[in-house]
Design an enzyme around this catalytic site. Structure first.
Site, mmCIF file in Angstrom:
data_model
loop_
_atom_site.group_PDB
_atom_site.id
_atom_site.type_symbol
_atom_site.label_atom_id
_atom_site.label_comp_id
_atom_site.label_asym_id
_atom_site.label_seq_id
_atom_site.Cartn_x
_atom_site.Cartn_y
_atom_site.Cartn_z
ATOM 1 N N HIS A 98 0.313 -1.116 -0.111
ATOM 2 C CA HIS A 98 0.226 0.033 0.037
ATOM 3 C C HIS A 98 0.704 1.090 -0.032
ATOM 4 O O HIS A 98 0.664 2.123 -0.954
ATOM 5 C CB HIS A 98 -0.897 -0.375 1.260
ATOM 6 C CG HIS A 98 -1.655 -0.604 1.478
ATOM 7 N ND1 HIS A 98 -1.569 -2.210 2.261
ATOM 8 C CD2 HIS A 98 -3.040 -1.638 0.525
ATOM 9 C CE1 HIS A 98 -3.173 -2.970 1.995
ATOM 10 N NE2 HIS A 98 -3.467 -2.313 1.685
ATOM 11 N N GLN A 101 -8.469 -6.932 -10.532
ATOM 12 C CA GLN A 101 -8.753 -6.254 -10.060
ATOM 13 C C GLN A 101 -8.191 -4.763 -11.316
ATOM 14 O O GLN A 101 -9.255 -4.302 -11.340
ATOM 15 C CB GLN A 101 -8.370 -5.570 -8.734
ATOM 16 C CG GLN A 101 -8.640 -4.601 -8.290
ATOM 17 C CD GLN A 101 -9.050 -4.586 -6.690
ATOM 18 O OE1 GLN A 101 -9.933 -5.333 -5.807
ATOM 19 N NE2 GLN A 101 -7.842 -3.940 -6.169
HETATM 20 P P1 AMP Z 1 -6.906 -3.795 -0.415
HETATM 21 O O1 AMP Z 1 -6.842 -2.826 1.258
HETATM 22 O O2 AMP Z 1 -5.930 -5.704 -0.677
HETATM 23 O O3 AMP Z 1 -8.027 -3.851 -1.098
HETATM 24 O O4 AMP Z 1 -5.356 -3.184 -1.496
HETATM 25 C C1 AMP Z 1 -5.124 -1.846 -1.263
HETATM 26 C C2 AMP Z 1 -4.304 -2.091 -3.022
HETATM 27 O O5 AMP Z 1 -3.183 -2.601 -2.688
HETATM 28 C C3 AMP Z 1 -5.068 -2.413 -4.198
HETATM 29 O O6 AMP Z 1 -5.139 -1.837 -5.168
HETATM 30 C C4 AMP Z 1 -3.690 -3.624 -4.121
HETATM 31 O O7 AMP Z 1 -3.687 -4.518 -5.332
HETATM 32 C C5 AMP Z 1 -3.365 -3.132 -3.999
HETATM 33 N N1 AMP Z 1 -1.752 -4.248 -2.740
HETATM 34 C C6 AMP Z 1 -2.114 -5.072 -2.348
HETATM 35 N N2 AMP Z 1 -1.245 -5.677 -1.506
HETATM 36 C C7 AMP Z 1 -0.117 -5.483 -2.525
HETATM 37 C C8 AMP Z 1 1.415 -6.120 -2.920
HETATM 38 N N3 AMP Z 1 2.243 -6.842 -2.442
HETATM 39 N N4 AMP Z 1 1.852 -4.808 -3.860
HETATM 40 C C9 AMP Z 1 1.298 -3.829 -4.235
HETATM 41 N N5 AMP Z 1 0.721 -4.114 -4.240
HETATM 42 C C10 AMP Z 1 -0.369 -4.179 -3.409
#
Ligand code: AMP
Length: 281
Positions: A37, A153
């Protein structure tokens, strides 16, 4: 850093930024922030004058029996992390305001809703597209930043922006990993120490495929079979799916030279983890 709890206040803040002729980059999240994030917040800061992070555990994207109730939350820590990254605003909407009684309108991608994670998690992407469309309408960002970690997504949301004529531009940041290869995820918190070790089979599987491709073995059926065998032979691990799809369309149509997405989902104990890599076939 402004912490904003209501839709009306969020709209007023965004409008005031646009009145000053400044751009807004938006990073949606479900909180329990990690380095993935934070990398998106840094990217957002580098491309727009103001950065908004949203933190909302969206009930509409969890199916029955999934982990909505136990999804990890720590808003105080998240706010410190956002402040350290010098985010300009954090939007923390209330569930009852986002989904008031009588909310029956949803946004659905009728084609990609039923492939990969969509097939395994019915209704999941309907929840994602709906909440992101709502957030786009409230925040009106110039740029929105998502992670490649959630490859399906990212593509569904790019399609939504195109199909429904949202003004925002979408930028995708790379997958951020632990030093040993495990992709960062809020759900990694569920893993005990042996599961944490066994979870390395996800990134190891992707590396195996990358090596095969690099040595000109591009037999995707054979690689897929091998990966499924390796994952299911790892203690506490069970394949949910392993798929090669066209990286642009997420469908099974690819020709020589196309980019293909190798996407995998694995249960490690009760925890479902996803990971992916892009290869050229
Ligand atoms: P979430 O909180 O899981 O809904 O994720 C929020 C955003 O963070 C989404 O756009 C995810 O794709 C991104 N995200 C989650 N994990 C990672 C990661 N390891 N590397 C890069 N972006 C991530």
């Amino acid at each position: 850093m402004k912490v904003i709890n209501t839709i009306e206040t969020m709209r007023i803040w965004s409008q005031s930024i646009h009145l000053q002729k400044e751009t807004i980059a938006f990073v949606p999240s479900m909180g329990y922030l990690h380095g993935g994030h934070l990398s998106l917040i840094r990217k957002a800061k580098s491309i727009a004058q103001k950065t908004v992070v949203s933190i909302f555990v969206n009930p509409a994207q969890f199916g029955p029996g999934e982990d909505l109730e136990k999804y990890p939350r720590d808003v105080d820590r998240d706010l410190i992390l956002c402040k350290n990254e010098r985010a300009d605003a954090v939007f923390l909407p209330q569930k009852d305001e986002m989904y008031s009684p009588g909310h029956f309108t949803y946004v659905v991608n009728e084609q990609l809703n039923n492939v990969l994670c969509g097939r395994r998690r019915p209704g999941h992407f309907k929840g994602v597209t709906t909440i992101v469309a709502k957030l786009f309408n409230i925040i009106d960002p110039d740029i929105s930043v998502f992670g490649q970690k959630d490859a399906q997504q990212a593509i569904i949301l790019k399609n939504m922006v195109k199909d429904l004529n949202f003004r925002t531009k979408i930028i995708i940041g790379p997958i951020i990993r632990e030093a040993d290869g495990l992709a960062l995820s809020s759900r990694n918190k569920y893993l005990n120490s042996s599961q944490r070790r066994n979870a390395l089979i996800l990134s190891a599987s992707l590396q195996y495929a990358e090596k095969q491709f690099a040595s000109e073995n591009k037999n995707m059926d054979q690689i897929k079979e091998e990966i499924i065998k390796k994952i299911n032979a790892t203690p506490e691990c069970k394949v949910d799916y392993v798929e090669f799809v066209n990286a642009e369309t997420l469908l099974g149509d690819y020709n020589k030279g196309d980019k293909v997405l190798l996407a995998i989902a694995v249960f490690v104990g009760e925890t479902r983890l996803i990971d992916n890599t892009i290869l050229t076939c």
